[in-house]
Structures are given as C-alpha cells and as structure tokens.
Design a protein around this motif. Structure first.
Motif, short mmCIF file in Angstrom:
data_model
loop_
_atom_site.label_atom_id
_atom_site.label_comp_id
_atom_site.label_asym_id
_atom_site.label_seq_id
_atom_site.Cartn_x
_atom_site.Cartn_y
_atom_site.Cartn_z
N VAL A 29 -4.39 -10.53 17.25
CA VAL A 29 -3.16 -9.75 17.13
C VAL A 29 -2.62 -9.80 15.70
O VAL A 29 -2.27 -8.77 15.11
CB VAL A 29 -2.10 -10.26 18.13
CG1 VAL A 29 -0.77 -9.55 17.91
CG2 VAL A 29 -2.58 -10.05 19.56
N VAL A 30 -2.58 -11.01 15.12
CA VAL A 30 -2.06 -11.14 13.75
C VAL A 30 -2.93 -10.37 12.77
O VAL A 30 -2.42 -9.70 11.86
CB VAL A 30 -1.98 -12.64 13.36
CG1 VAL A 30 -1.71 -12.79 11.87
CG2 VAL A 30 -0.90 -13.34 14.17
N GLY A 31 -4.26 -10.46 12.95
CA GLY A 31 -5.16 -9.76 12.03
C GLY A 31 -4.94 -8.27 12.02
O GLY A 31 -4.95 -7.63 10.95
N PRO A 37 -0.06 -2.08 8.67
CA PRO A 37 0.75 -1.61 7.55
C PRO A 37 -0.08 -1.18 6.34
O PRO A 37 0.31 -0.27 5.60
CB PRO A 37 1.63 -2.82 7.20
CG PRO A 37 1.62 -3.67 8.42
CD PRO A 37 0.29 -3.47 9.04
N VAL A 38 -1.24 -1.83 6.15
CA VAL A 38 -2.12 -1.44 5.05
C VAL A 38 -2.59 -0.01 5.24
O VAL A 38 -2.59 0.81 4.31
CB VAL A 38 -3.32 -2.40 4.94
CG1 VAL A 38 -4.31 -1.90 3.88
CG2 VAL A 38 -2.86 -3.80 4.60
N LEU A 39 -3.00 0.32 6.48
CA LEU A 39 -3.43 1.69 6.77
C LEU A 39 -2.30 2.70 6.53
O LEU A 39 -2.52 3.78 5.98
CB LEU A 39 -3.91 1.79 8.21
CG LEU A 39 -5.32 1.29 8.53
CD1 LEU A 39 -5.64 1.54 10.00
CD2 LEU A 39 -6.36 1.96 7.64
N ILE A 40 -1.10 2.33 6.99
CA ILE A 40 0.04 3.23 6.81
C ILE A 40 0.33 3.46 5.33
O ILE A 40 0.58 4.59 4.89
CB ILE A 40 1.28 2.67 7.54
CG1 ILE A 40 1.03 2.66 9.06
CG2 ILE A 40 2.52 3.48 7.20
CD1 ILE A 40 2.10 1.94 9.85
N MET A 41 0.26 2.38 4.54
CA MET A 41 0.51 2.51 3.10
C MET A 41 -0.57 3.36 2.43
O MET A 41 -0.29 4.17 1.55
CB MET A 41 0.59 1.12 2.46
CG MET A 41 1.88 0.37 2.77
SD MET A 41 2.07 -1.15 1.81
CE MET A 41 0.81 -2.18 2.54
N PRO A 53 -8.97 -6.28 -3.06
CA PRO A 53 -8.93 -5.12 -2.16
C PRO A 53 -8.66 -5.51 -0.71
O PRO A 53 -9.28 -6.43 -0.17
CB PRO A 53 -10.33 -4.51 -2.33
CG PRO A 53 -10.71 -4.86 -3.72
CD PRO A 53 -10.14 -6.24 -3.96
N ALA A 54 -7.72 -4.81 -0.08
CA ALA A 54 -7.29 -5.16 1.27
C ALA A 54 -8.43 -5.07 2.27
O ALA A 54 -8.46 -5.82 3.25
CB ALA A 54 -6.13 -4.26 1.70
N VAL A 55 -9.38 -4.15 2.05
CA VAL A 55 -10.46 -4.00 3.00
C VAL A 55 -11.33 -5.25 3.03
O VAL A 55 -11.89 -5.60 4.07
CB VAL A 55 -11.30 -2.73 2.66
CG1 VAL A 55 -12.05 -2.88 1.35
CG2 VAL A 55 -12.25 -2.40 3.81
N TRP A 56 -11.47 -5.95 1.90
CA TRP A 56 -12.21 -7.21 1.90
C TRP A 56 -11.51 -8.25 2.77
O TRP A 56 -12.14 -8.96 3.54
CB TRP A 56 -12.33 -7.76 0.48
CG TRP A 56 -13.10 -6.92 -0.48
CD1 TRP A 56 -13.71 -5.72 -0.24
CD2 TRP A 56 -13.33 -7.21 -1.86
NE1 TRP A 56 -14.30 -5.24 -1.37
CE2 TRP A 56 -14.09 -6.13 -2.40
CE3 TRP A 56 -12.98 -8.25 -2.70
CZ2 TRP A 56 -14.50 -6.10 -3.73
CZ3 TRP A 56 -13.38 -8.22 -4.03
CH2 TRP A 56 -14.13 -7.15 -4.53
N THR A 111 -3.19 -14.14 1.66
CA THR A 111 -3.38 -12.74 1.27
C THR A 111 -2.18 -12.21 0.50
O THR A 111 -2.29 -11.23 -0.23
CB THR A 111 -3.63 -11.86 2.51
OG1 THR A 111 -2.49 -11.91 3.37
CG2 THR A 111 -4.86 -12.31 3.27
N LEU A 112 -1.04 -12.86 0.67
CA LEU A 112 0.17 -12.47 -0.06
C LEU A 112 0.57 -13.51 -1.10
O LEU A 112 1.05 -13.18 -2.18
CB LEU A 112 1.32 -12.26 0.92
CG LEU A 112 1.21 -11.05 1.84
CD1 LEU A 112 2.33 -11.08 2.88
CD2 LEU A 112 1.25 -9.75 1.06
N ALA A 113 0.36 -14.80 -0.76
CA ALA A 113 0.83 -15.88 -1.64
C ALA A 113 -0.07 -16.10 -2.85
O ALA A 113 0.36 -16.71 -3.83
CB ALA A 113 0.96 -17.18 -0.84
#
Length: 407
Positions: A29-31, A37-41, A53-56, A111-113
């Motif tokens: 679920v978390v993944g 949101p990445v897809l929406i952006m 890259p987010a896809v990685w 992924t953010l930090a």
C-alpha cells in the motif's frame, strides 16, 4: 483500548507469516501511495524532487522492497515443514522482521530525505535478507525429509535477491547509477519470477490433488532448476544490454511454464475460487515470458521496444502480485483456523486486480491521452483490489486463531 492494542501486537508476532505478511501488506500500500502522486505530477508536467529518477525508486520499492516480506513470511513458515526441520525460533524471526520493517521504512523516507538515508534503508534490507537466508539454510542442514528439491532452489533464488540488494547498496554508494537502475529488473527475472515458480511447483499440485477429480501430480524434478537458469539467463542478458537476444531464454521459459500450467489443469478448479485464483496467477508467467520474447524478437528485427514495459508488468503485477494475493489468502485462512474458502469480497478484489494488470499492459502499448487513461484506470483498480483485501487480512493477523489453536 490499550489492552486490545497489546493483545493485537501479541497476536501479530505469534507466527512468522503474521508478522511478515502484515509488513508486506503495508509495503504494498505504501509503495503505491508513493507512486500515485508521482504519476499525477508527471501527467501534470510537474517535476518530482527525488534524488534519482522516480521510476528507479518505484521499481526498487515494488520488487526488492515489497516481495521479501511475502517470500520470507511464506518460506519461514513452510520450508521447515517441507524438510522436516524444527520451526524457526520466535526471537530470530521477530528480530529479522524488525530489521526488514526498518529497512523498508528508511528506504521510503530516503527517497525524499536523501541518499544517505536511502543507503541505510537498502543496507538494512540486505541485512534482514541475509538473516533470512541463514535461517533457511539452518533448516536445510537439520532436514529429515527425503526430498529437498524445492527447499534448495528456494534458497538459491532467495540468495540471488539478496545479492541484488547488496550490489545495489554498493552501486548507489559509488554513484554507479546505471548499475543501481538495473538491479530491480535483474531481481524481477532472477528472483521474483523463479521463486514464484518453485513455490508453485511445490504447492499447486498439492493444493489441486484433493479438489480436482482424477488429478495426477505433475512435479518433474528437472523443471525448477531449468526455469531458474532460464530466468537468470534473461536477467543477465538484460543486465548486459542484450535485450534483442532475450528470446533465447524467454521462448523456452514460456513453453515450459505454459506446459506446466496445462498439466496442472487449473481450468478444472473453476468451482474452487481459492484454487483457480492460484492457477490464474501462475498463468501470467508464460504470458510475461511470451511478451518479453515478442519484444526481444522485435528488437532483433529492428522494430524497437514495441511493448514497452508490458513484459515487466505482466511479471510483476500479473504473476507476482496476483500470486501474493492468492497464496497469502490461502495461507492466512489455513493458519488462522478458518475455513479454506475465498469469500465474495476476496474474489471480487482478485478479479479487479486482473483488470488492473490488463489496463497497465494496454497503457504500455498506447500513447498520449489513451496511455494516461489506462494508467489511471490501472492504479485506481489496483487500489480498489488491494486496500479492502489488505484491511481484511491485516485484521486477521491481529486476532487469535478462530479454532483456538496456537499459531
């Protein structure tokens, strides 16, 4: 309320499948909450602020992040029984689970930090994976069963996944981004696909025999090693950039796995949802191999990657996620003292999951607005399938067995 929470935690840590499957449900679920949101952006044309890259990162989270929970939850429960070894000690599997939970959490935060947190998360995942291998190898050394075929190949395939994680840690530490980006694909074909085949080879005939009339088990000893070798061959060829030669591994892989699907007679289980869902899940393996072979032949002929990421999603979403859904449902019902019957909600969720897979495959071969439409249909259907199912079975892990037995 505190008492009920305390009791739920006691139930959760009572057996390895409870603790690891709960982690897997949360990771699933978390993944996808991370990816949506990445897809929406991307659809809105807004760049995402990730260290790479987010896809990685998406590929890492959904292969080397999610599936270890389910693989070890199953193997730490089933493999000791397969080989006649003592069960894994509670202290060991609880400690391992704690490290794996921490590794996935730090990976998501990383992924953010930033890179250091990401490296720490991946490293902890590798440590947990290595601990799991130690526990499984110990079971093999204490084995009393006559046949160790499935146990041995399960451990070999799990070791491939562990190596992939550790190589990924080294790659990101040394700024070898191409190597880091290649690891999820190698893990998908070298770990996820083969481990599903080995487990299915052991369990599907076992589950089918009492439910299908005049059933004869088909479990040839040659197929697990051959499928593992072919899958690893695919991974090695792709890793070295020889996508136009993948058909050399994929065509025999498609034939062998399709032959097993036919011999296992899944169509005769139409009256048992808990069984036909397993057979439908397995059928995605030859489909994925055939799609990959088709794309490879197109590349070989100079037509390019005509199917895009369809083969990878047929394997990751179609085979792996569907098999996780079906197998976790069966194991959870059986090990919680409940009747082995898939209820209507679970059946509906499984069928919606198949819709999500089909939509994602269509998105891979379309472009423009149609591609975005099918992408959002796929992710919406995925959430509609996984969320209710995860809540239902997550609650089971936090409750005592229905029959009053331990475990």
């Amino acid at each position: 309320m505190p008492g009920s929470v305390f009791e739920a935690m006691r139930c959760l840590i009572r057996a390895p499948h409870r603790l690891f499957f709960m982690g897997g449900l949360c990771a699933l679920v978390v993944g996808m909450l991370w990816w949506a949101p990445v897809l929406i952006m991307r659809w809105a044309g807004v760049a995402s602020a990730y260290p790479m890259p987010a896809v990685w990162l998406h590929a890492w989270l959904m292969t080397l992040g999610v599936f270890p929970f389910f693989v070890f939850g199953f193997l730490l429960t089933a493999l000791p029984r397969w080989v006649g070894a003592p069960p894994v000690s509670a202290l060991f599997y609880r400690s391992m689970a704690g490290v794996l939970y921490a590794g996935y959490t730090l990976t998501v935060v990383g992924t953010l930090a930033g890179r250091n947190c990401l490296i720490a998360g991946l490293a902890l995942t590798g440590v947990a994976w290595a601990l799991g291998l130690v526990a499984l190898i110990r079971c093999l050394l204490l084995a009393r069963a006559a046949s160790l075929l499935h146990a041995r190949w399960s451990i070999i395939v799990a070791a491939v996944g562990c190596i992939g994680v550790l190589v990924g840690v080294g790659a990101i530490s040394d700024d070898q981004w191409a190597l880091f980006a290649a690891m999820p694909s190698l893990a998908l074909w070298g770990f996820v696909g083969p481990i599903v085949f080995v487990v299915a080879h052991r369990m599907l005939p076992f589950f089918s025999e009492p439910m299908i009339a005049n059933y004869r088990r088909y479990q040839p000893v040659w197929s697990p090693p051959l499928v593992v070798v072919l899958s690893l061959g695919h991974g090695v060829l792709a890793f070295n950039g020889h996508d136009d030669w993948l058909f050399m591994a994929d065509l025999p892989l498609a034939f062998i796995t399709a032959w097993h699907a036919i011999r296992w007679r899944g169509w005769a289980a139409s009256h048992v949802p808990l069984l036909w869902s397993l057979h439908i899940s397995f059928a995605w393996l030859p489909v994925a191999a055939l799609l990959s072979a088709t794309q490879s032949l197109a590349l070989f002929a100079g037509y390019g990657a005509v199917l895009g990421l369809a083969p990878a999603h047929a394997l990751g979403m179609g085979l792996a996620t569907s098999m996780v859904f079906a197998m976790v449902t069966r194991v959870s019902l059986g090990h919680s003292g409940r009747q082995l019957e898939m209820d209507n909600l679970s059946v509906l969720c499984f069928l919606i999951l198949q819709l999500a897979v089909v939509a994602r495959l269509i998105a891979a071969v379309t472009a423009g607005n149609a591609r975005w439409l099918f992408l959002f249909v796929a992710i919406g259907a995925w959430f509609e399938a996984i969320l209710p199912w995860a809540i239902r079975y997550g609650r089971i892990y936090c409750r005592p067995r229905a029959d009053g037995q331990p475990g």
